[in-house]
Design a protein around this motif. Sequence first.
Motif, short mmCIF file in Angstrom:
data_model
loop_
_atom_site.label_atom_id
_atom_site.label_comp_id
_atom_site.label_asym_id
_atom_site.label_seq_id
_atom_site.Cartn_x
_atom_site.Cartn_y
_atom_site.Cartn_z
N ASP A 87 0.85 -1.20 0.00
CA ASP A 87 0.00 0.00 0.00
C ASP A 87 0.88 1.25 0.00
N VAL A 88 1.23 1.73 -1.19
CA VAL A 88 2.10 2.91 -1.26
C VAL A 88 1.35 4.18 -0.86
N ASP A 89 0.03 4.21 -1.07
CA ASP A 89 -0.74 5.38 -0.66
C ASP A 89 -0.72 5.54 0.86
N ARG A 90 -0.81 4.42 1.57
CA ARG A 90 -0.74 4.47 3.03
C ARG A 90 0.61 5.02 3.48
N MET A 91 1.68 4.60 2.82
CA MET A 91 3.00 5.10 3.18
C MET A 91 3.10 6.61 2.94
N GLU A 92 2.53 7.06 1.83
CA GLU A 92 2.60 8.49 1.53
C GLU A 92 1.82 9.30 2.56
N ARG A 93 0.66 8.78 2.97
CA ARG A 93 -0.10 9.48 4.01
C ARG A 93 0.67 9.51 5.33
N ARG A 94 1.37 8.43 5.61
CA ARG A 94 2.10 8.33 6.88
C ARG A 94 3.33 9.21 6.91
N HIS A 95 4.06 9.29 5.79
CA HIS A 95 5.35 9.98 5.78
C HIS A 95 5.35 11.27 4.97
N ARG A 333 10.98 -22.96 2.39
CA ARG A 333 10.44 -24.03 1.54
C ARG A 333 9.27 -24.76 2.18
N ARG A 334 9.09 -24.58 3.49
CA ARG A 334 8.03 -25.26 4.20
C ARG A 334 7.20 -24.27 5.00
N LEU A 335 6.06 -24.73 5.51
CA LEU A 335 5.18 -23.90 6.34
C LEU A 335 4.83 -22.59 5.63
N LEU A 336 4.46 -22.68 4.37
CA LEU A 336 4.19 -21.48 3.59
C LEU A 336 3.00 -20.68 4.12
N PRO A 337 1.93 -21.30 4.63
CA PRO A 337 0.86 -20.48 5.21
C PRO A 337 1.34 -19.63 6.39
N VAL A 338 2.24 -20.19 7.21
CA VAL A 338 2.80 -19.41 8.32
C VAL A 338 3.64 -18.26 7.77
N ARG A 339 4.46 -18.54 6.76
CA ARG A 339 5.26 -17.49 6.12
C ARG A 339 4.37 -16.36 5.62
N ASP A 340 3.28 -16.72 4.94
CA ASP A 340 2.41 -15.70 4.36
C ASP A 340 1.75 -14.85 5.44
N ALA A 341 1.38 -15.47 6.56
CA ALA A 341 0.77 -14.72 7.65
C ALA A 341 1.77 -13.76 8.27
N VAL A 342 3.02 -14.21 8.45
CA VAL A 342 4.05 -13.33 9.00
C VAL A 342 4.30 -12.15 8.06
N LEU A 343 4.31 -12.40 6.77
CA LEU A 343 4.51 -11.33 5.80
C LEU A 343 3.42 -10.28 5.90
N ARG A 344 2.16 -10.72 6.00
CA ARG A 344 1.07 -9.75 6.10
C ARG A 344 1.19 -8.90 7.36
N LEU A 345 1.60 -9.51 8.45
CA LEU A 345 1.80 -8.75 9.68
C LEU A 345 2.93 -7.74 9.52
N ALA A 346 4.02 -8.16 8.88
CA ALA A 346 5.15 -7.26 8.68
C ALA A 346 4.77 -6.07 7.81
N LEU A 347 4.01 -6.30 6.75
CA LEU A 347 3.60 -5.20 5.88
C LEU A 347 2.63 -4.27 6.60
N ALA A 348 1.78 -4.83 7.48
CA ALA A 348 0.86 -3.99 8.22
C ALA A 348 1.60 -3.06 9.19
N ALA A 349 2.73 -3.55 9.72
CA ALA A 349 3.54 -2.72 10.63
C ALA A 349 4.21 -1.57 9.90
N GLY A 350 4.46 -1.77 8.59
CA GLY A 350 5.06 -0.71 7.79
C GLY A 350 6.55 -0.85 7.67
N PRO A 351 7.11 -0.57 6.49
CA PRO A 351 8.55 -0.63 6.26
C PRO A 351 9.25 0.60 6.79
N PRO A 352 10.60 0.61 6.77
CA PRO A 352 11.31 1.82 7.18
C PRO A 352 10.95 2.99 6.28
N ALA A 353 10.91 4.19 6.86
CA ALA A 353 10.54 5.38 6.08
C ALA A 353 11.63 5.70 5.08
#
Length: 353
Positions: A87-95, A333-353
Amino acid sequence: MGGRAVVVGGGIGGLAAGIGLRAAGWEVTVLERSAALPQTGTGLGIWPAAMRALDTLGVGDEVRRRGSRQAGGSIRRPDGSRIATIDVDRMERRHGEPVHLVTRPVLLAVLAGALPGPALRLDAAVADPGPLREAYDLVVGADGINSVVREAMYGRRYPLRYAGAVAWRGVVDLDLAEGGETWGRGRKFGLTPAGPGRTNWYAAVRLPEGHPAPPDDRAELRRLFGDWHPPVPRVLDALTPDGILRHEIHDLTPLPSYVAGRTALLGDAAHAMTPDLGQGACQALIDAVALAACVREAGDLPAALRTYDGRRRRPTQRIAAGARWAGRLSGVRRLLPVRDAVLRLALAAGPPA
């Protein structure tokens, strides 16, 4: 405070340091081993904090003019199903600033243009920085992942570390409206629009260190990614043999300090990181501006360099650790549903500005 400074390395961080130190009242020489600035190269994402650094150097508006706003994108599975949205629009609103895309040659040309001609010496490789310490008041090591300045400071006590993956990258003559990444089992493929008719691409595969290079990179990439969702096959069909770069991915063992005596490190020389967060060039720019600010504000050089190390070492080492973690996450290579859930949480937290 002022004096004579030499910057070893005329890449993004080195040129930025040259501009910043000159503005702080120093006489600066930037030594670059290449005989000319590059004319080709992949695109870079300039995140808001790095754009603010460019504004401090007086070149932010020119980079905005010659670059483009990054469009949104997605992270998908090989069948095209979506894992998460960027969500690049969210980043622009935030920063208050979007991520801007600019090619490496354009960014280097803009930075070099902000230095007077005599300040940048091309075809000036440095094999031994020792004599520079005698001739200059300040030595800045901005000479990349294989830094000779860093080696002079620490020897081989803090080596490069294999990050567990081999990467391919390049640019193709295709016009894509949206970029993003696709994550499979132990491999990923990424796309970033680079302007009208041009698209950056990259691929990474988890492999043991020293794995033999394939005889034909195009054939290997088609084998690995040819059945993935569109437009990946279209990108692979557009590859040319001379347009593919392949290399193992390394990062740097964390250093105990970025400074020693009258020498300071910045960029990849200080904290080479994997490309997974797209922060290498950004952090080099921020380093350069921080170093110049510390030199300008402090009453003496040792105090300035201590302050610089205090401001930049821990933040950059945290980002480098995050990049290494992100690379491992994308390559599982394994536990891909867990990987995907962790990724969504990380993106929700937001990347470095």
